[in-house]
Every structure is written in structure tokens, then in C-alpha cells.
Design a protein around this motif. Structure first.
Motif, PDB file in Angstrom:
ATOM      1  N   GLY A  13     -18.816 -12.613  61.142  1.00 31.78           N
ATOM      2  CA  GLY A  13     -17.638 -13.316  60.648  1.00 31.78           C
ATOM      3  C   GLY A  13     -16.566 -12.445  60.021  1.00 31.78           C
ATOM      4  O   GLY A  13     -15.485 -12.921  59.701  1.00 31.78           O
ATOM      5  N   LYS A  16     -15.164  -8.342  63.545  1.00 25.13           N
ATOM      6  CA  LYS A  16     -15.470  -7.222  64.450  1.00 25.13           C
ATOM      7  C   LYS A  16     -14.967  -7.473  65.871  1.00 25.13           C
ATOM      8  O   LYS A  16     -14.370  -6.601  66.492  1.00 25.13           O
ATOM      9  CB  LYS A  16     -16.995  -6.971  64.508  1.00 25.13           C
ATOM     10  CG  LYS A  16     -17.627  -6.681  63.163  1.00 25.13           C
ATOM     11  CD  LYS A  16     -19.118  -6.437  63.276  1.00 25.13           C
ATOM     12  CE  LYS A  16     -19.936  -7.628  63.736  1.00 25.13           C
ATOM     13  NZ  LYS A  16     -19.934  -8.769  62.780  1.00 25.13           N
ATOM     14  N   THR A  17     -15.254  -8.690  66.378  1.00 21.83           N
ATOM     15  CA  THR A  17     -14.901  -9.008  67.763  1.00 21.83           C
ATOM     16  C   THR A  17     -13.385  -9.036  67.946  1.00 21.83           C
ATOM     17  O   THR A  17     -12.858  -8.462  68.903  1.00 21.83           O
ATOM     18  CB  THR A  17     -15.507 -10.377  68.151  1.00 21.83           C
ATOM     19  OG1 THR A  17     -16.905 -10.312  67.891  1.00 21.83           O
ATOM     20  CG2 THR A  17     -15.276 -10.697  69.609  1.00 21.83           C
ATOM     21  N   THR A  18     -12.706  -9.705  67.015  1.00 28.40           N
ATOM     22  CA  THR A  18     -11.252  -9.793  67.084  1.00 28.40           C
ATOM     23  C   THR A  18     -10.640  -8.393  67.077  1.00 28.40           C
ATOM     24  O   THR A  18      -9.799  -8.055  67.925  1.00 28.40           O
ATOM     25  CB  THR A  18     -10.721 -10.612  65.877  1.00 28.40           C
ATOM     26  OG1 THR A  18     -11.483 -11.812  65.772  1.00 28.40           O
ATOM     27  CG2 THR A  18      -9.255 -10.928  66.029  1.00 28.40           C
ATOM     28  N   ARG A 109     -17.860 -21.795  62.150  1.00 24.88           N
ATOM     29  CA  ARG A 109     -18.643 -21.359  63.310  1.00 24.88           C
ATOM     30  C   ARG A 109     -19.923 -22.199  63.446  1.00 24.88           C
ATOM     31  O   ARG A 109     -20.701 -22.020  64.361  1.00 24.88           O
ATOM     32  CB  ARG A 109     -19.001 -19.884  63.084  1.00 24.88           C
ATOM     33  CG  ARG A 109     -19.595 -19.190  64.252  1.00 24.88           C
ATOM     34  CD  ARG A 109     -19.930 -17.748  63.900  1.00 24.88           C
ATOM     35  NE  ARG A 109     -18.819 -16.861  64.181  1.00 24.88           N
ATOM     36  CZ  ARG A 109     -18.891 -15.539  64.102  1.00 24.88           C
ATOM     37  NH1 ARG A 109     -20.011 -14.963  63.724  1.00 24.88           N
ATOM     38  NH2 ARG A 109     -17.848 -14.787  64.371  1.00 24.88           N
ATOM     39  N   THR A 148      -7.326 -11.001  55.694  1.00 25.18           N
ATOM     40  CA  THR A 148      -6.123 -11.710  56.147  1.00 25.18           C
ATOM     41  C   THR A 148      -5.634 -11.139  57.485  1.00 25.18           C
ATOM     42  O   THR A 148      -6.028 -10.032  57.866  1.00 25.18           O
ATOM     43  CB  THR A 148      -4.986 -11.513  55.118  1.00 25.18           C
ATOM     44  OG1 THR A 148      -4.693 -10.097  55.061  1.00 25.18           O
ATOM     45  CG2 THR A 148      -5.380 -11.992  53.735  1.00 25.18           C
TER      46      THR A 148
HETATM   47  P1  DAT Z   1     -17.314 -11.110  63.956  1.00 21.88           P
HETATM   48  O1  DAT Z   1     -17.142 -10.535  65.345  1.00 21.88           O
HETATM   49  O2  DAT Z   1     -17.410 -10.047  62.914  1.00 21.88           O
HETATM   50  O3  DAT Z   1     -18.402 -12.113  63.863  1.00 21.88           O
HETATM   51  P2  DAT Z   1     -14.831 -12.552  64.575  1.00 21.88           P
HETATM   52  O4  DAT Z   1     -13.926 -11.491  65.109  1.00 21.88           O
HETATM   53  O5  DAT Z   1     -15.513 -13.440  65.558  1.00 21.88           O
HETATM   54  O6  DAT Z   1     -15.947 -11.898  63.608  1.00 21.88           O
HETATM   55  O7  DAT Z   1     -14.000 -13.386  63.516  1.00 21.88           O
HETATM   56  C1  DAT Z   1     -14.491 -14.589  62.951  1.00 21.88           C
HETATM   57  C2  DAT Z   1     -13.336 -15.530  62.697  1.00 21.88           C
HETATM   58  O8  DAT Z   1     -12.530 -15.056  61.634  1.00 21.88           O
HETATM   59  C3  DAT Z   1     -12.389 -15.713  63.880  1.00 21.88           C
HETATM   60  O9  DAT Z   1     -11.981 -17.062  63.885  1.00 21.88           O
HETATM   61  C4  DAT Z   1     -11.215 -14.842  63.571  1.00 21.88           C
HETATM   62  C5  DAT Z   1     -11.189 -14.827  62.061  1.00 21.88           C
HETATM   63  N1  DAT Z   1     -10.764 -13.531  61.478  1.00 21.88           N
HETATM   64  C6  DAT Z   1     -11.338 -12.336  61.699  1.00 21.88           C
HETATM   65  N2  DAT Z   1     -10.751 -11.375  60.999  1.00 21.88           N
HETATM   66  C7  DAT Z   1      -9.764 -11.964  60.295  1.00 21.88           C
HETATM   67  C8  DAT Z   1      -8.792 -11.495  59.373  1.00 21.88           C
HETATM   68  N3  DAT Z   1      -8.695 -10.199  59.021  1.00 21.88           N
HETATM   69  N4  DAT Z   1      -7.938 -12.390  58.847  1.00 21.88           N
HETATM   70  C9  DAT Z   1      -8.006 -13.696  59.201  1.00 21.88           C
HETATM   71  N5  DAT Z   1      -8.895 -14.211  60.056  1.00 21.88           N
HETATM   72  C10 DAT Z   1      -9.780 -13.353  60.596  1.00 21.88           C
END
Ligand code: DAT
Length: 171
Positions: A13, A16-18, A109, A148
Motif C-alpha cells: 500500500g 511501490k507499483t504506482t 483494497r 501524497t
Molecule cells: P503497493 O504497490 O506498495 O502495494 P500501490 O502502488 O498499489 O502500492 O498503491 C496503493 C494505493 O495508494 C493506490 O491506490 C495508489 C495510492 N498511492 C500510492 N502512492 C501514493 C502517494 N504517494 N500519494 C497518494 N496516493 C498514493
């Protein structure tokens, strides 16, 4: 041309993926999500009832991506990192998120109860950061705030700059 390998780790959460996908979109590096890779190839060796998740077959994951890693230019995304060969990575990023943000993200999630609490606790106890610090040379491990969208943009800019500099320095 030589290109660096990056590890992006941290509690589920944290983003990482984003971040990993966006780095891949803005560079010619390849993004690998170890969770997705394991799912696609059923690279598991059982199911952890306590943590409600399949147990990763670490050796098979390593065999699966070893060739790509030795070519360089790979971004690896996983919440744990102590089983990857140390030689794989030129730099390690540990994303960190404050509890209130993380709670909301994990809840949306679908995480609840013990699974939600355990993940929040992992972030409080900085489990991923300590695992990274004990698995890699401390000087290549960097913590990045990921609370953020502004944090996300700043992290992206810094990482892309670092990649470009690494490529200049190593070619
Ligand atoms: P992970 O891959 O670490 O599990 P994710 O990339 O799937 O995480 O992100 C989880 C959710 O949070 C997704 O809806 C995007 C949001 N998110 C990630 N980084 C963020 C950030 N820096 N600011 C705001 N929202 C963010």
C-alpha cells in the motif's frame, strides 16, 4: 549500454507499483512485480493461514528472473527483499507512508481485521526498512516518503535523475 537494477520495497500500500510502473513508463527500464509474477506462474510452496497469503517459492522466483537481472535495467517491486541475491541491485528504495494514509489505502483494497492491523504494524515497526538495511549495503538503501501525490512526483523525478546519472557514469 549498461543500465542499473532498482529494488522498490515497503509495506503493501505504500505505492511501490504506482512508482515502479511510472519509472518504467518514463525510462526504458523494465518493471517486474514479484507478486504478479508469482501469481502468474504459481510460484508458491503452500499457504500461510495466519497471514492469509500464499507462501512464495523464493528459489523459483529467483530462477525466473535471474537472466533479466544480469542484463540490467530492471525495476523489481516486492514487499520483502531478504531473499534476493545482494548482487542484483544497484540501489534500493524503501517507500514509507504514515499510518492514517496507509490505513485508508489498505482498507479500500479490502484488507480488514488482522491482515490490516498486521500491515499497519509492519509500517510502524519499519520492518521493510530494517530488512533492506540488513540485506544490502546501507549506503545504497534510501527511504522515501510516499504520503501524497506530490511525494510521488518528487520521488519519480529524483529516481529518474539518479538513473540518468548512473547510465552516464557507467557507460
Ligand atoms: P503497493 O504497490 O506498495 O502495494 P500501490 O502502488 O498499489 O502500492 O498503491 C496503493 C494505493 O495508494 C493506490 O491506490 C495508489 C495510492 N498511492 C500510492 N502512492 C501514493 C502517494 N504517494 N500519494 C497518494 N496516493 C498514493
Amino acid at each position: 549500454m549498461r543500465r542499473p537494477n532498482l529494488l522498490i520495497t515497503g509495506t503493501p500500500g505504500v505505492g511501490k507499483t504506482t512508482l515502479g510502473k511510472e519509472i518504467a513508463a518514463r525510462t526504458d527500464l523494465t518493471y517486474i512485480n514479484v507478486g504478479d509474477l508469482a501469481k502468474a506462474g504459481t510460484l508458491y510452496e503452500g499457504f500461510d493461514e495466519e497471514y492469509e497469503c500464499p507462501i512464495l517459492d523464493e528459489d523459483r522466483v529467483i530462477d525466473e528472473i535471474e537472466d533479466k537481472m544480469s542484463n540490467g535495467g530492471v525495476i523489481v517491486d516486492y514487499h520483502s527483499c531478504d531473499f534476493f541475491p545482494e548482487r542484483w541491485f544497484d540501489i534500493v528504495f524503501v517507500l514509507r507512508t504514515e499510518n492514517s494514509f496507509l490505513y485508508d489505502r489498505l482498507e479500500s483494497r479490502g484488507y480488514k481485521g488482522k491482515k490490516l492491523q498486521d500491515n499497519i504494524q509492519c509500517e510502524i515497526f519499519q520492518t521493510a526498512y530494517e530488512e533492506a538495511m540488513s540485506s544490502y549495503k546501507e549506503e545504497i538503501v534510501h527511504q522515501l516518503s510516499s504520503n501524497t501525490p506530490e511525494d510521488m512526483e518528487r520521488n519519480l523525478d529524483q529516481i529518474i535523475q539518479w538513473i540518468e546519472q548512473w547510465i552516464k557514469d557507467n557507460n
